[in-house]
Design an enzyme around this catalytic site. Structure first.
Site, mmCIF file in Angstrom:
data_model
loop_
_atom_site.group_PDB
_atom_site.id
_atom_site.type_symbol
_atom_site.label_atom_id
_atom_site.label_comp_id
_atom_site.label_asym_id
_atom_site.label_seq_id
_atom_site.Cartn_x
_atom_site.Cartn_y
_atom_site.Cartn_z
ATOM 1 N N HIS A 1 53.979 -22.609 -63.702
ATOM 2 C CA HIS A 1 53.197 -23.169 -64.799
ATOM 3 C C HIS A 1 51.721 -22.789 -64.671
ATOM 4 O O HIS A 1 51.214 -22.515 -63.577
ATOM 5 C CB HIS A 1 53.335 -24.692 -64.831
ATOM 6 C CG HIS A 1 52.820 -25.370 -63.589
ATOM 7 N ND1 HIS A 1 51.483 -25.615 -63.366
ATOM 8 C CD2 HIS A 1 53.473 -25.835 -62.501
ATOM 9 C CE1 HIS A 1 51.326 -26.214 -62.210
ATOM 10 N NE2 HIS A 1 52.516 -26.351 -61.648
ATOM 11 N N GLY A 2 51.028 -22.800 -65.808
ATOM 12 C CA GLY A 2 49.592 -22.574 -65.791
ATOM 13 C C GLY A 2 48.868 -23.699 -65.061
ATOM 14 O O GLY A 2 49.448 -24.753 -64.753
ATOM 15 N N GLU B 1 58.713 -29.792 -58.990
ATOM 16 C CA GLU B 1 57.890 -29.454 -57.836
ATOM 17 C C GLU B 1 58.364 -30.224 -56.603
ATOM 18 O O GLU B 1 59.081 -31.236 -56.707
ATOM 19 C CB GLU B 1 56.423 -29.786 -58.157
ATOM 20 C CG GLU B 1 55.413 -29.563 -57.040
ATOM 21 C CD GLU B 1 55.365 -28.125 -56.546
ATOM 22 O OE1 GLU B 1 56.363 -27.695 -55.900
ATOM 23 O OE2 GLU B 1 54.349 -27.450 -56.765
ATOM 24 N N HIS C 1 58.242 -32.933 -53.907
ATOM 25 C CA HIS C 1 57.685 -34.285 -53.961
ATOM 26 C C HIS C 1 56.770 -34.481 -52.752
ATOM 27 O O HIS C 1 57.209 -34.383 -51.612
ATOM 28 C CB HIS C 1 58.803 -35.330 -53.968
ATOM 29 C CG HIS C 1 58.349 -36.688 -54.395
ATOM 30 N ND1 HIS C 1 57.438 -37.418 -53.672
ATOM 31 C CD2 HIS C 1 58.655 -37.442 -55.487
ATOM 32 C CE1 HIS C 1 57.210 -38.568 -54.289
ATOM 33 N NE2 HIS C 1 57.937 -38.601 -55.401
ATOM 34 N N LYS D 1 42.855 -32.779 -52.063
ATOM 35 C CA LYS D 1 43.301 -32.038 -50.880
ATOM 36 C C LYS D 1 42.194 -31.886 -49.848
ATOM 37 O O LYS D 1 42.426 -32.019 -48.645
ATOM 38 C CB LYS D 1 43.851 -30.672 -51.291
ATOM 39 C CG LYS D 1 45.147 -30.762 -52.084
ATOM 40 C CD LYS D 1 45.621 -29.411 -52.573
ATOM 41 C CE LYS D 1 46.879 -29.551 -53.423
ATOM 42 N NZ LYS D 1 47.319 -28.259 -53.996
#
EC number: 5.4.2.11
Length: 250
Positions: free
Chosen positions: A9-10, A87, A89, A98
């Site tokens: 995905h973008g 995605e 998990h 992050k």
């Protein structure tokens, strides 16, 4: 010869904010929408087509696919959505920045959570409102198979049954396939297709919005694969993915 296009995905809103996203359902950023449209143009410029599409249950992948289909006048192409293409998990890390997490727990620990093969992140409990058991889109999924935090190894184990049950049969039937999914669910597919070991897949980075084209033989073994467009751009975007979670160097 069957053709398979894998498309991450973008850029999403949380990619932009550098947050762990996982199964949290966030939309594309404006840049992510532009990446999806650019991916469609790359597919068109190569003279490629697809007769069936597969995607996850998450908005950012679904919207990427719809933007590609619309740009190519292929909104009528069948789409199959499945939670196994979601995605990885990220458990209790979902929603956290992050770099802030690296500052709190150490860059090495965040690297292990993000890039090791068999180490899961801290998990969430089933009674946590953010657990997927409380999301109506997974109402038909047995609660005991819904993840509360996954390693890459667990993600591979989740994704591969969908390859064998849905994607591979489409390819074997002579259909060209587009899969719009996520960094780690696509890493699982690439690991399988390319025969990567756990060390190699841990180093693999999938850039957002760049189609990865496979040409497969009758046994679905890769004859060739490449990113569409400029190879240097693919490398640059992959490096950007690898840099997430690293602290700024003064």
């Amino acid at each position: 010869m069957a053709r398979l296009i894998l498309l991450r995905h973008g850029q999403s809103a949380w990619n932009l904010e550098n947050r762990f996203t996982g199964w949290t359902d966030v939309d594309l950023s404006p840049a992510g929408e532009a990446e999806a449209l650019a991916a469609a143009r790359l597919i068109r410029d190569e003279g490629l087509d697809f007769s069936v599409c597969h995607t996850s249950m998450l908005t950012r992948a679904i919207r990427t696919l719809h933007l590609v289909q619309h740009e190519l006048d292929r909104l009528w192409t069948p789409v199959r959505k499945h939670w196994r293409l979601n995605e990885r998990h990220y458990g209790a890390l979902q929603g956290l920045d992050k770099r802030e997490t690296a500052a709190r727990h150490g860059e090495d620990q965040v690297f292990v959570w993000r890039r090791s093969y068999d180490v899961p992140p801290p998990v969430i409990a089933p009674d946590d409102p953010k657990h997927p058991v409380h999301d109506p889109r997974y109402a038909d999924v047995p609660p005991d198979v819904l993840p509360c935090g996954e390693s890459l190894e667990a993600t591979v184990a989740r994704v591969l049954p969908y390859w064998y049950d849905a994607i591979a049969p489409d390819l074997m039937a002579g259909r060209d396939v587009l899969v719009a999914a996520h960094g780690n669910s696509l890493r699982a597919l690439v690991m399988h297709l390319d025969g990567l070991d756990r060390e190699a897949v841990s180093r693999l980075d999938i850039p957002t919005g760049l189609p990865r084209l496979y040409e497969l033989d009758a046994a679905l073994r890769p004859v060739s694969y490449r990113y569409l467009g400029d190879p240097a751009e693919a490398e640059e975007r992959a490096r950007a993915v690898a840099a997430q979670g690293r602290l700024e160097k003064n």
